[in-house]
Write a protein that holds these residues in place. Structure first.
Motif, PDB file in Angstrom:
ATOM      1  N   THR A 345       0.829  -1.203   0.000  1.00  0.00           N
ATOM      2  CA  THR A 345       0.000   0.000   0.000  1.00  0.00           C
ATOM      3  C   THR A 345       0.859   1.247   0.000  1.00  0.00           C
ATOM      4  N   GLY A 357      -7.329   8.478 -10.716  1.00  0.00           N
ATOM      5  CA  GLY A 357      -5.997   8.036 -11.091  1.00  0.00           C
ATOM      6  C   GLY A 357      -5.022   8.002  -9.945  1.00  0.00           C
ATOM      7  N   THR A 358      -5.456   8.380  -8.739  1.00  0.00           N
ATOM      8  CA  THR A 358      -4.567   8.313  -7.574  1.00  0.00           C
ATOM      9  C   THR A 358      -4.160   6.862  -7.329  1.00  0.00           C
ATOM     10  N   VAL A 359      -2.858   6.615  -7.166  1.00  0.00           N
ATOM     11  CA  VAL A 359      -2.347   5.268  -6.947  1.00  0.00           C
ATOM     12  C   VAL A 359      -2.541   4.908  -5.483  1.00  0.00           C
ATOM     13  N   LEU A 362       0.591  -1.035  -4.890  1.00  0.00           N
ATOM     14  CA  LEU A 362       1.313  -1.760  -5.930  1.00  0.00           C
ATOM     15  C   LEU A 362       1.138  -3.250  -5.682  1.00  0.00           C
ATOM     16  N   THR A 391       1.588  -2.507 -15.124  1.00  0.00           N
ATOM     17  CA  THR A 391       2.801  -1.685 -15.314  1.00  0.00           C
ATOM     18  C   THR A 391       3.954  -2.490 -15.919  1.00  0.00           C
ATOM     19  N   TYR A 396       1.147  -4.790 -11.182  1.00  0.00           N
ATOM     20  CA  TYR A 396      -0.047  -3.962 -11.389  1.00  0.00           C
ATOM     21  C   TYR A 396      -0.049  -2.814 -10.379  1.00  0.00           C
ATOM     22  N   SER A 397      -0.810  -1.740 -10.755  1.00  0.00           N
ATOM     23  CA  SER A 397      -1.057  -0.616  -9.843  1.00  0.00           C
ATOM     24  C   SER A 397      -2.567  -0.544  -9.565  1.00  0.00           C
ATOM     25  N   VAL A 399      -5.439   1.835  -8.740  1.00  0.00           N
ATOM     26  CA  VAL A 399      -5.669   3.274  -8.854  1.00  0.00           C
ATOM     27  C   VAL A 399      -7.153   3.567  -8.677  1.00  0.00           C
TER      28      VAL A 399
END
Length: 816
Positions: A345, A357-359, A362, A391, A396-397, A399
């Motif tokens: 996190t 779009g805020t991440v 991961l 990614t 992956y992310s 979001v």
């Protein structure tokens, strides 16, 4: 035969009847009161006329007055309820024995009254239901005793027959007469099968032989007991199961379920493995009670692809019975390794106003298998406002994909699923809790935009009148609500001088007693603001209606239209002795500053008024008019003091009194209208000044002036009165507007035949009087009087003041 011989013979006959004579009657039980039994006097040879003189009476051995004799006609009748069962029980014979006594001379007669049985008792079973247990192996024609019914009656009324509800398995056997020794029994007509019908519920009915016949019932519950006559059975003879290699030890292969239609120990089943081919006895086990087949070793597809398992199910009956089935197990090549998911996190919690779009985190996945079994794809479950962006290979992310609203959802449990391409595929999952941080984006909200509140006037200072409550959908400090009063001016005063609001609870308090006559509606606006940054707020309006209470006593109006108001008024009137019944002396006017019923006034003449029972005056209940009730005569006192009580309809009622001094004068000495007006004004001044001696002087002075007035002056006065009355009649019933109406807008008094009302309508611009002739008098005034309203300035009245008696008042007095 001479007389002495005849007398001796009659005495011997009477003695023989007394010693040996006995009568016998018969009556059915439950006969109604007054039922005829027999003519006992006639049957005993007694004359009706001698029953009373000879003290004829009947005595029962039992002491109860079941039977009685009518001494007028000598008839024996039923006096009270005869119950044969209560008198004699189950005895076949039942009689009531009576002794009849006759004195002068003494004679004793014996009378027996048989009480015949009627069918008044239904058959009764001792229990409401009977329970029987019968083995299903019982042969046909087996007998099972039953408990019969009893009947309190006798003979035919107690002869019972039985019948059983319709069924195909059972019949009845019962005695058909009292001489038979057979017992009531249940007979089995054909063999039972517990698995088909485990129990029966039959109705047994007993019927007596009475007319009409009566019945009683009991319920038969028959339970069929089991015998081990059924073997266990599986749902299928063969089962096919597929298992992957490397299945975990203890894994359930399948759950077998064999059934036995028997019950109890005969239906309890034990499972066992008969054989496992090829050579796999140690790879599988079966739980003997539940029938679960489990893996007990390591399965290897490359070693064996199929296994044949023989299963036996055996019951615990004596002798035991068994059933069999076969399980075919197919071993499949499997994806042995599951994917692995790792979550890191980044920014938690997430503000609800975070941009798209805020991440959030991961994510990385891996699988130790190769080929398709090692190819992994990721997805999110359930549907959440997030998405996965690839990614790099297996990276992956997480979001933000859509806007957040903490008030709708305060947090999300995001589940990341990783699935490989094996057959069958294997998957793994990892979850992350994403909390949504609050932002002050909601203002406090009231349930209503406006509330209506009712408060009684004269409330205690600081009393609680209402509680406002606003809800803020935000959290913590953003949801902490503070209340405040929106300040404004109310009649030249600050709103905060009337009410206050507690900042935390929203409780609204009245700071001072409210007065309905001063303020009928108070509009209060309360603001609610949260503690967020920036602060948000909203308002709510309270319409506070001040309810009237009866806190104002009636005020009396002096004789002139502009006269003062007060709690007590005194006036003096001259009445000619020639006045007839219905002559109007004067009119008492009053007003109440309250509203509604509290301002509805009625008038009554105090009993203490002068004259006592000869008082020839009365006052109108609602009009206040004082008039004569009869013609005046010489016996009436020359001066009479009338005390009029004015009372409102409030709870409790408040009162005021008016004193009217009535002087009776001869017809020639009656004062003209203008003189009476002067007297009224003088009487008002005397009442206000408190000098009662001046009233007497003014009265005699007016009488003297009237006596020496010339005929010309009287003619002029009468002419002026006629002209003024015509002018007043032309405007009677009309509404007055303008400055006079504006002055009366604070309070309005309308007097009519149904009562006097005081209306507190401060914005009213028109004042009406609905009173008809000859009393078309309009009275308008303001309840808010100056403190020096009744004060005189050095004995002089200013022109235009409330006490000024000008031409207009003079004309109105004449119109009255």
């Amino acid at each position: 035969m001479d007389a002495s011989s005849l007398l001796l013979w009659l005495l011997l006959l009477a003695a023989w009847r007394a010693g040996s004579g006995q009568l016998r009657y018969s009556v059915p039980e439950e006969a109604k009161h007054g039922t005829f039994v027999g003519r006992i006097a006639q049957d005993l040879g007694l004359q009706l006329a001698e029953l009373v003189p000879r003290l004829f009476r009947v005595a029962s051995r039992g002491g109860a007055d079941l039977l009685e004799v009518n001494l007028q006609n000598g008839i024996l009748f039923v006096n009270s309820r005869l119950d044969r069962e209560e008198l004699c029980g189950r005895s076949a014979e039942c009689s009531v024995h009576l002794e009849v006594l006759v004195e002068r001379p003494l004679q004793v007669f014996h009378v027996e009254v048989e009480v015949r049985d009627i069918n008044d008792n239904a058959p009764v079973f001792s229990v409401k239901e009977q329970r029987l247990q019968i083995y299903e192996s019982k042969p046909s024609d087996s007998h099972f005793p039953l408990e019969g019914a009893t009947d309190a009656d006798i003979e035919e009324n107690a002869l019972l027959t039985y019948r059983l509800s319709q069924n195909e398995y059972f019949s009845l056997e019962f005695p058909t007469s009292r001489k038979q020794t057979k017992r009531l029994s249940l007979i089995l007509k054909k063999p039972l099968d517990r698995e088909k019908t485990p129990e029966f519920s039959l109705l047994l009915t007993a019927t007596d032989g009475g007319k009409p016949e009566l019945t009683g019932t009991t319920q038969l519950h028959i339970y069929v007991l089991d015998v081990n006559d059924n073997e266990p059975e599986f749902d299928q003879q063969e089962y096919k199961v597929r298992l992957t290699e490397n299945s975990a030890r203890g894994m359930v292969v399948m759950h077998l379920n064999a059934t036995d239609r028997d019950e109890g120990i005969n239906g309890e089943i034990i499972y066992s493995l008969m054989s496992v081919k090829p050579e796999g006895e140690t790879l599988f086990t079966i739980e003997e009670n539940s029938g679960e087949v489990r893996v007990n070793g390591t399965l290897d597809y490359e070693k064996n692809k199929y296994y044949e398992i023989e299963i036996q199910a055996r019951d615990k009956g004596i002798p035991p019975m068994a059933g069999h089935c076969t399980i075919w197990v197919e071993i499949l090549d499997a994806n042995d390794n599951v994917p692995e998911v790792t979550v890191n996190t980044l920014s938690l919690p997430v503000p609800e106003d975070a941009p798209l779009g805020t991440v959030i985190a991961l994510i990385s996945v891996s699988d130790r298998d190769s080929g398709p079994n090692g190819q992994v794809t990721c997805s999110l479950e359930p549907h959440v406002p997030f998405k996965l962006l690839s990614t790099y290979k297996n990276h992956y992310s997480l979001v933000l994909d859509s806007a957040l609203d903490r008030e709708s959802v305060s947090g999300y449990d995001v589940v990341v699923r990783a699935r490989d391409a094996g057959s069958p595929p294997r998957w793994a999952s990892a979850s992350v809790r994403v909390e949504v941080a609050d932002v002050n984006d909601n203002a406090p909200q009231f349930a209503q935009a406006e509330y209506t509140v009712f408060v009684k006037e004269n409330n205690a200072p600081g009393c609680h009148i209402f509680t406002v409550s606003a809800q803020d959908a935000d959290a913590q400090e953003n949801a902490r609500v503070w209340y405040s009063l929106v300040e404004r001016r109310v009649g030249g005063r600050a709103l905060s001088s009337y009410v206050s609001v507690h900042g935390e609870s929203g409780r609204v308090y009245a700071l001072q007693p409210l007065d309905h006559e001063e303020l009928e509606v108070l509009r209060v606006e309360v603001s609610a603001r949260d503690a967020g940054a920036p602060s948000l707020g909203s308002n709510v309006t309270l319409q506070v209606f001040v309810l009237d209470e009866n806190d104002n006593a009636p005020w009396l109006l002096a004789r002139g239209a502009g006269g003062p108001l007060g709690a007590a008024v005194a006036a003096s009137e001259l009445v000619p002795r020639s006045a007839g019944a219905g002559h109007v002396v004067t009119k008492v006017r009053a007003v109440d500053l309250d509203a509604g019923y509290n301002a509805w006034l009625w008038f009554e003449l105090q009993a203490a008024s002068a004259g006592g029972a000869r008082c020839p005056f009365r006052v109108g209940l609602y009009t206040g008019e004082i008039s004569t009730t009869r013609a005046l005569d010489e016996l009436d006192a020359a001066r009479q003091q009338l005390v009029v009580l004015v009372r409102d309809h409030g709870e409790p009622a408040l009162t005021a009194t008016a004193t009217v001094l009535v002087s009776l004068v001869d017809g020639g000495q009656a004062a003209p209208s203008w003189s009476r007006a002067s007297v009224a004004a003088s009487a008002s001044a005397v009442a206000l000044g408190g000098a009662s001696s001046l009233v007497d002087v003014n009265v005699y002075l007016v009488v003297a002036i009237c006596a020496v007035s010339s005929l010309l002056v009287l003619t002029l006065v009468v002419w002026a009165a006629v002209r003024c009355s015509s002018g007043a009649a032309a405007v009677e019933g009309a509404c007055v507007s303008g400055p006079a109406a504006a002055a009366a807008a604070a309070a309005l008094v309308c007097s009519s035949a149904v009562g006097s009302w005081s209306c507190s309508q401060r914005r009213r611009q028109r004042v009406c009087s609905g009173e008809g002739p000859p009393k078309a008098d309009l009275m308008a005034f303001s309840p808010s009087l100056p403190p020096d309203f009744n004060r005189e300035d050095d004995g002089e009245e200013q022109k235009g003041s409330p006490n000024h008696f000008g031409p207009v008042s003079f004309l109105k007095f004449l119109a009255f």
